[in-house]
Design a protein around this motif. Structure first.
Motif, PDB file in Angstrom:
ATOM      1  N   ALA A  84      53.979 -11.829  50.999  1.00 35.55           N
ATOM      2  CA  ALA A  84      54.749 -12.856  50.279  1.00 35.55           C
ATOM      3  C   ALA A  84      56.168 -12.969  50.835  1.00 35.55           C
ATOM      4  O   ALA A  84      56.706 -14.073  50.981  1.00 35.55           O
ATOM      5  CB  ALA A  84      54.780 -12.538  48.787  1.00 35.55           C
ATOM      6  N   LEU A  85      56.779 -11.837  51.172  1.00 35.57           N
ATOM      7  CA  LEU A  85      58.147 -11.866  51.728  1.00 35.57           C
ATOM      8  C   LEU A  85      58.173 -12.654  53.031  1.00 35.57           C
ATOM      9  O   LEU A  85      59.192 -13.259  53.383  1.00 35.57           O
ATOM     10  CB  LEU A  85      58.649 -10.437  51.966  1.00 35.57           C
ATOM     11  N   GLY A  86      57.060 -12.669  53.745  1.00 31.97           N
ATOM     12  CA  GLY A  86      56.978 -13.400  55.007  1.00 31.97           C
ATOM     13  C   GLY A  86      56.316 -14.764  54.882  1.00 31.97           C
ATOM     14  O   GLY A  86      55.946 -15.355  55.897  1.00 31.97           O
ATOM     15  N   GLY A  87      56.124 -15.266  53.666  1.00 37.00           N
ATOM     16  CA  GLY A  87      55.621 -16.627  53.495  1.00 37.00           C
ATOM     17  C   GLY A  87      54.110 -16.777  53.473  1.00 37.00           C
ATOM     18  O   GLY A  87      53.587 -17.886  53.549  1.00 37.00           O
ATOM     19  N   THR A  88      53.402 -15.650  53.335  1.00 35.39           N
ATOM     20  CA  THR A  88      51.932 -15.695  53.306  1.00 35.39           C
ATOM     21  C   THR A  88      51.433 -15.564  51.869  1.00 35.39           C
ATOM     22  O   THR A  88      51.889 -14.694  51.130  1.00 35.39           O
ATOM     23  CB  THR A  88      51.362 -14.577  54.201  1.00 35.39           C
ATOM     24  N   THR A  89      50.481 -16.409  51.492  1.00 36.37           N
ATOM     25  CA  THR A  89      49.999 -16.429  50.111  1.00 36.37           C
ATOM     26  C   THR A  89      48.517 -16.068  49.968  1.00 36.37           C
ATOM     27  O   THR A  89      48.026 -15.944  48.850  1.00 36.37           O
ATOM     28  CB  THR A  89      50.241 -17.816  49.486  1.00 36.37           C
ATOM     29  N   THR A  90      47.832 -15.947  51.078  1.00 35.38           N
ATOM     30  CA  THR A  90      46.440 -15.455  51.017  1.00 35.38           C
ATOM     31  C   THR A  90      46.235 -14.486  52.178  1.00 35.38           C
ATOM     32  O   THR A  90      46.601 -14.800  53.320  1.00 35.38           O
ATOM     33  CB  THR A  90      45.413 -16.599  51.178  1.00 35.38           C
ATOM     34  N   ILE A  91      45.649 -13.339  51.893  1.00 36.64           N
ATOM     35  CA  ILE A  91      45.270 -12.427  52.973  1.00 36.64           C
ATOM     36  C   ILE A  91      43.775 -12.137  52.880  1.00 36.64           C
ATOM     37  O   ILE A  91      43.185 -12.178  51.802  1.00 36.64           O
ATOM     38  CB  ILE A  91      46.061 -11.100  52.948  1.00 36.64           C
ATOM     39  N   MET A  92      43.208 -11.858  54.033  1.00 36.16           N
ATOM     40  CA  MET A  92      41.794 -11.465  54.074  1.00 36.16           C
ATOM     41  C   MET A  92      41.683 -10.068  54.666  1.00 36.16           C
ATOM     42  O   MET A  92      41.589  -9.902  55.895  1.00 36.16           O
ATOM     43  CB  MET A  92      40.993 -12.480  54.900  1.00 36.16           C
ATOM     44  N   PRO A  93      41.712  -9.071  53.796  1.00 34.37           N
ATOM     45  CA  PRO A  93      41.555  -7.693  54.266  1.00 34.37           C
ATOM     46  C   PRO A  93      40.076  -7.353  54.438  1.00 34.37           C
ATOM     47  O   PRO A  93      39.201  -8.111  54.032  1.00 34.37           O
ATOM     48  CB  PRO A  93      42.173  -6.868  53.137  1.00 34.37           C
ATOM     49  N   PHE A  94      39.851  -6.200  55.037  1.00 36.92           N
ATOM     50  CA  PHE A  94      38.488  -5.764  55.290  1.00 36.92           C
ATOM     51  C   PHE A  94      38.038  -4.737  54.276  1.00 36.92           C
ATOM     52  O   PHE A  94      38.786  -3.844  53.893  1.00 36.92           O
ATOM     53  CB  PHE A  94      38.377  -5.165  56.695  1.00 36.92           C
ATOM     54  N   CYS A  95      36.784  -4.878  53.866  1.00 30.05           N
ATOM     55  CA  CYS A  95      36.121  -3.860  53.065  1.00 30.05           C
ATOM     56  C   CYS A  95      35.199  -3.110  54.025  1.00 30.05           C
ATOM     57  O   CYS A  95      34.232  -3.668  54.541  1.00 30.05           O
ATOM     58  CB  CYS A  95      35.314  -4.537  51.957  1.00 30.05           C
ATOM     59  N   LEU A  96      35.542  -1.851  54.288  1.00 29.97           N
ATOM     60  CA  LEU A  96      34.814  -1.049  55.269  1.00 29.97           C
ATOM     61  C   LEU A  96      33.621  -0.341  54.632  1.00 29.97           C
ATOM     62  O   LEU A  96      33.770   0.411  53.668  1.00 29.97           O
ATOM     63  CB  LEU A  96      35.763  -0.004  55.869  1.00 29.97           C
ATOM     64  N   GLN A  97      32.448  -0.612  55.191  1.00 25.88           N
ATOM     65  CA  GLN A  97      31.262   0.162  54.813  1.00 25.88           C
ATOM     66  C   GLN A  97      31.313   1.477  55.585  1.00 25.88           C
ATOM     67  O   GLN A  97      31.376   1.475  56.808  1.00 25.88           O
ATOM     68  CB  GLN A  97      29.979  -0.596  55.210  1.00 25.88           C
ATOM     69  N   GLU A  98      31.313   2.595  54.875  1.00 25.93           N
ATOM     70  CA  GLU A  98      31.243   3.874  55.588  1.00 25.93           C
ATOM     71  C   GLU A  98      29.776   4.202  55.856  1.00 25.93           C
ATOM     72  O   GLU A  98      28.874   3.695  55.188  1.00 25.93           O
ATOM     73  CB  GLU A  98      31.949   4.948  54.768  1.00 25.93           C
ATOM     74  N   LYS A  99      29.556   5.060  56.861  1.00 24.80           N
ATOM     75  CA  LYS A  99      28.179   5.412  57.215  1.00 24.80           C
ATOM     76  C   LYS A  99      27.450   5.967  55.987  1.00 24.80           C
ATOM     77  O   LYS A  99      27.995   6.790  55.262  1.00 24.80           O
ATOM     78  CB  LYS A  99      28.178   6.470  58.312  1.00 24.80           C
ATOM     79  N   GLY A 100      26.253   5.458  55.768  1.00 26.45           N
ATOM     80  CA  GLY A 100      25.464   5.928  54.643  1.00 26.45           C
ATOM     81  C   GLY A 100      25.792   5.236  53.326  1.00 26.45           C
ATOM     82  O   GLY A 100      25.120   5.445  52.322  1.00 26.45           O
ATOM     83  N   GLN A 101      26.825   4.412  53.339  1.00 28.39           N
ATOM     84  CA  GLN A 101      27.257   3.774  52.093  1.00 28.39           C
ATOM     85  C   GLN A 101      26.611   2.391  51.959  1.00 28.39           C
ATOM     86  O   GLN A 101      26.387   1.694  52.954  1.00 28.39           O
ATOM     87  CB  GLN A 101      28.785   3.621  52.137  1.00 28.39           C
ATOM     88  N   SER A 102      26.340   1.996  50.715  1.00 26.75           N
ATOM     89  CA  SER A 102      25.849   0.633  50.524  1.00 26.75           C
ATOM     90  C   SER A 102      27.052  -0.305  50.504  1.00 26.75           C
ATOM     91  O   SER A 102      28.177   0.110  50.201  1.00 26.75           O
ATOM     92  CB  SER A 102      25.066   0.515  49.213  1.00 26.75           C
ATOM     93  N   LEU A 103      26.799  -1.569  50.853  1.00 28.86           N
ATOM     94  CA  LEU A 103      27.893  -2.545  50.868  1.00 28.86           C
ATOM     95  C   LEU A 103      28.445  -2.766  49.464  1.00 28.86           C
ATOM     96  O   LEU A 103      29.651  -2.910  49.275  1.00 28.86           O
ATOM     97  CB  LEU A 103      27.416  -3.869  51.466  1.00 28.86           C
ATOM     98  N   ARG A 104      27.558  -2.785  48.486  1.00 24.19           N
ATOM     99  CA  ARG A 104      28.012  -2.959  47.087  1.00 24.19           C
ATOM    100  C   ARG A 104      28.947  -1.841  46.668  1.00 24.19           C
ATOM    101  O   ARG A 104      29.954  -2.071  46.006  1.00 24.19           O
ATOM    102  CB  ARG A 104      26.811  -2.981  46.133  1.00 24.19           C
ATOM    103  N   ALA A 105      28.592  -0.610  47.058  1.00 24.54           N
ATOM    104  CA  ALA A 105      29.446   0.530  46.689  1.00 24.54           C
ATOM    105  C   ALA A 105      30.807   0.407  47.367  1.00 24.54           C
ATOM    106  O   ALA A 105      31.856   0.667  46.754  1.00 24.54           O
ATOM    107  CB  ALA A 105      28.769   1.844  47.080  1.00 24.54           C
ATOM    108  N   ALA A 106      30.803  -0.019  48.641  1.00 24.60           N
ATOM    109  CA  ALA A 106      32.074  -0.193  49.348  1.00 24.60           C
ATOM    110  C   ALA A 106      32.926  -1.258  48.651  1.00 24.60           C
ATOM    111  O   ALA A 106      34.119  -1.064  48.404  1.00 24.60           O
ATOM    112  CB  ALA A 106      31.811  -0.581  50.802  1.00 24.60           C
ATOM    113  N   LEU A 107      32.288  -2.358  48.306  1.00 21.60           N
ATOM    114  CA  LEU A 107      33.037  -3.438  47.650  1.00 21.60           C
ATOM    115  C   LEU A 107      33.610  -3.004  46.310  1.00 21.60           C
ATOM    116  O   LEU A 107      34.734  -3.372  45.945  1.00 21.60           O
ATOM    117  CB  LEU A 107      32.133  -4.657  47.448  1.00 21.60           C
ATOM    118  N   LYS A 108      32.844  -2.198  45.602  1.00 21.23           N
ATOM    119  CA  LYS A 108      33.315  -1.709  44.299  1.00 21.23           C
ATOM    120  C   LYS A 108      34.618  -0.921  44.482  1.00 21.23           C
ATOM    121  O   LYS A 108      35.590  -1.096  43.738  1.00 21.23           O
ATOM    122  CB  LYS A 108      32.226  -0.828  43.672  1.00 21.23           C
ATOM    123  N   ASP A 109      34.638  -0.063  45.508  1.00 20.97           N
ATOM    124  CA  ASP A 109      35.856   0.718  45.809  1.00 20.97           C
ATOM    125  C   ASP A 109      37.049  -0.181  46.098  1.00 20.97           C
ATOM    126  O   ASP A 109      38.148   0.028  45.594  1.00 20.97           O
ATOM    127  CB  ASP A 109      35.644   1.596  47.062  1.00 20.97           C
TER     128      ASP A 109
END
Ligand code: URP
Ligand code: ZN
Ligand code: ZN
Ligand code: ZN
Length: 474
Positions: A84-109
């Motif tokens: 926001a300080l730099g004028g950005t209002t939307t960011i797209m960060p990454f949700c990392l799936q760790e090995k052995g992890q389900s995508l749903r579990a990663a997203l929950k975290d």
């Protein structure tokens, strides 16, 4: 009053136009553009200012595990504050799936870490590190329908790199579901080979990080990613392109008629390998992958933005504290560059640096600035026209810029969770003096005025590059 807010007298800039007009906002959206608009609870005088869509940063890492004993410098509060300080209002960060992890579990975290903490809007991409049958057959297709419409895969990094067969498997899910695949293109085996050679020679200082991943490593993987995508007939986004040879692979594919998209980042426009010279361990402040190259590579990246080879300009914000054993100065990192966490902060610096170095120095025009920093990333990743433009019906995510403001870039101005900025000392002309999210001020004159939790998670439509769209829908 008829409107909540009117921004009056500024020059409104979109990806195609610049118009002197007022912007009327009601219930968080733009509801009118015109001259002489009146009747609002609040009038913001933007005379002499530029009224731009809030930035959309499509490539950001926040609170992502990055190796044993390493901690990323930003949480969602500090990362979105810097945005926001730099004028950005939307960011797209990454949700990392760790090995052995389900995508749903990663997203929950990741949702647990982000919810209620954000100063700007957030929308997750997925990182697929473990493409099991369950992930490819069930989870991923379901999540694409739930609005997680893009995912990143890696051709390098221990624990993340997929082999060509796995890349084809993930790409074919993208093809079947209309998702967009982002590829980190560097040749893992080549990097390992070169790293071992350097270590045998005792060349382990941070500045050898770049030597271990030269342009050929990136060019080869870029070409391979494009070829694999061609085989399954799916669009692909090559992220963080650092040099001409990799860019030319993308251009070649585009000229062939393939839907191959490219992204470049701040560091490839203004940093070079030489920035590390004579710095010793302080060189770790610039360690990121692909590494910044030379001035000819910078020129190539500017050219790629100007000519449209690159659709998107991102920060690849990936912050680690410097004076910190859990950051850049990890004890193992002193034994070899191989262990220094990869990534540099930049979500706050992205727009001011591109504005000053690009628009004010005549390398790109204002409309191109808006296109590559807001409109194109919003379109590419399925957030347009809600995000990425100033139009009737769009979210009132707006950054009012003072194009004449001159100052030296310091970490204090952008205040992310790291303890430095690699862009320290750059003379900057132009700065966002007010950042608003859905009609509410988040930052005013360099001070955070918005509350944590104002930012929301956005589910996204499918990328128009990847999915057939209704040709007349808005
Ligand atoms: O060095 C970098 N860029 N770290 C962030 C992770 C990535 O590959 O984008
Ligand atoms: Zn959430
Ligand atoms: Zn990457
Ligand atoms: Zn990244």
């Amino acid at each position: 009053a008829l409107y909540d807010t009117i921004i009056s007298g500024g020059t409104v800039v979109t990806a195609s136009d610049r118009i002197l007009c007022d912007v009327a906002i009601k219930d968080g959206r733009v509801v009118a553009l015109g001259s002489g608009l009146t009747d609002a609870d609040e009038i913001i005088d933007a005379t002499g200012k530029l009224v731009l869509p809030g930035g959309v940063d499509a490539h950001v890492h926040i609170s992502q595990p990055s190796g044993e004993g390493i901690v990323m410098a930003d949480d969602f509060a500090s990362g979105t504050r810097s945005a926001a300080l730099g004028g950005t209002t939307t960011i797209m960060p990454f949700c990392l799936q760790e090995k052995g992890q389900s995508l749903r579990a990663a997203l929950k975290d990741y949702h647990a870490k982000a919810d209620g903490e954000c100063h700007v809007d957030v929308s997750f991409h997925l990182i697929i590190s473990d493409p099991t049958d369950q992930v490819l057959g069930q989870e991923l297709p379901a999540l694409v329908e739930d609005g997680y419409t893009s995912f990143k895969i890696f051709m390098t990094y221990e624990g993340l790199a997929l082999n060509d067969r796995e890349i084809l498997d993930v790409m074919s899910v993208a093809r079947d579901t209309g998702a967009l695949v982002m590829v980190h293109a560097e040749n893992y085996d080549a990097i390992r080979f070169l790293t071992e050679q350097l270590e045998k020679r005792g060349q382990t200082a941070p500045r050898f990080h770049g030597t271990s991943r030269p342009i050929a490593v990136e060019r080869e993987a870029t070409h391979r990613a494009i070829s694999l995508a061609e085989l399954v007939d799916v669009p692909v986004m090559i992220v963080h392109v650092s040099n001409r040879e990799a860019m030319e692979q993308i251009r070649w594919a585009q000229n062939k008629g393939l839907t191959v998209l490219g992204e470049t980042c701040t560091q490839y426009l203004v940093l070079t390998e030489k920035d590390m010279d004579g710095l010793g361990m302080e060189g770790t402040k610039y360690v990121c992958s692909p590494p910044p190259r030379d001035t000819a590579s910078q020129e190539a990246c500017w050219e790629g933005l100007r000519t449209g080879t690159f659709t998107v300009f991102s920060s690849d914000h990936c912050p680690f504290r410097y004076e910190d054993e859990q950051g850049k100065l990890t004890p193992k990192g002193r034994t070899s560059f191989r262990w220094v966490p990869n990534g540099i902060p930049g979500v706050g610096a992205r727009l001011p640096v591109l504005f000053s170095e690009g628009v004010m120095k005549g390398r790109i025009d204002l409309e191109k600035f808006v296109a590559v920093t807001a409109t194109n990333p919003a379109k590419t990743y399925g957030l347009y026209p809600k995000k990425g433009t100033i139009a009737v019906g769009s979210d009132a995510d707006i950054a009012i810029w003072d194009p004449k403001k001159k100052q030296t870039l310091t970490h204090e101005l952008i205040r992310d969770g790291a303890d430095y900025t690699p862009y320290e000392g750059i003379e900057i002309t132009g700065w966002p003096v007010l950042t608003m999210l859905r009609g509410k001020a988040v930052v005013e004159n360099g001070e955070l005025v918005g509350a944590k939790g104002a930012g929301e998670h956005l589910s996204r439509a499918k990328s128009p590059y990847a999915a057939q769209r209704d040709p007349i829908a808005s």
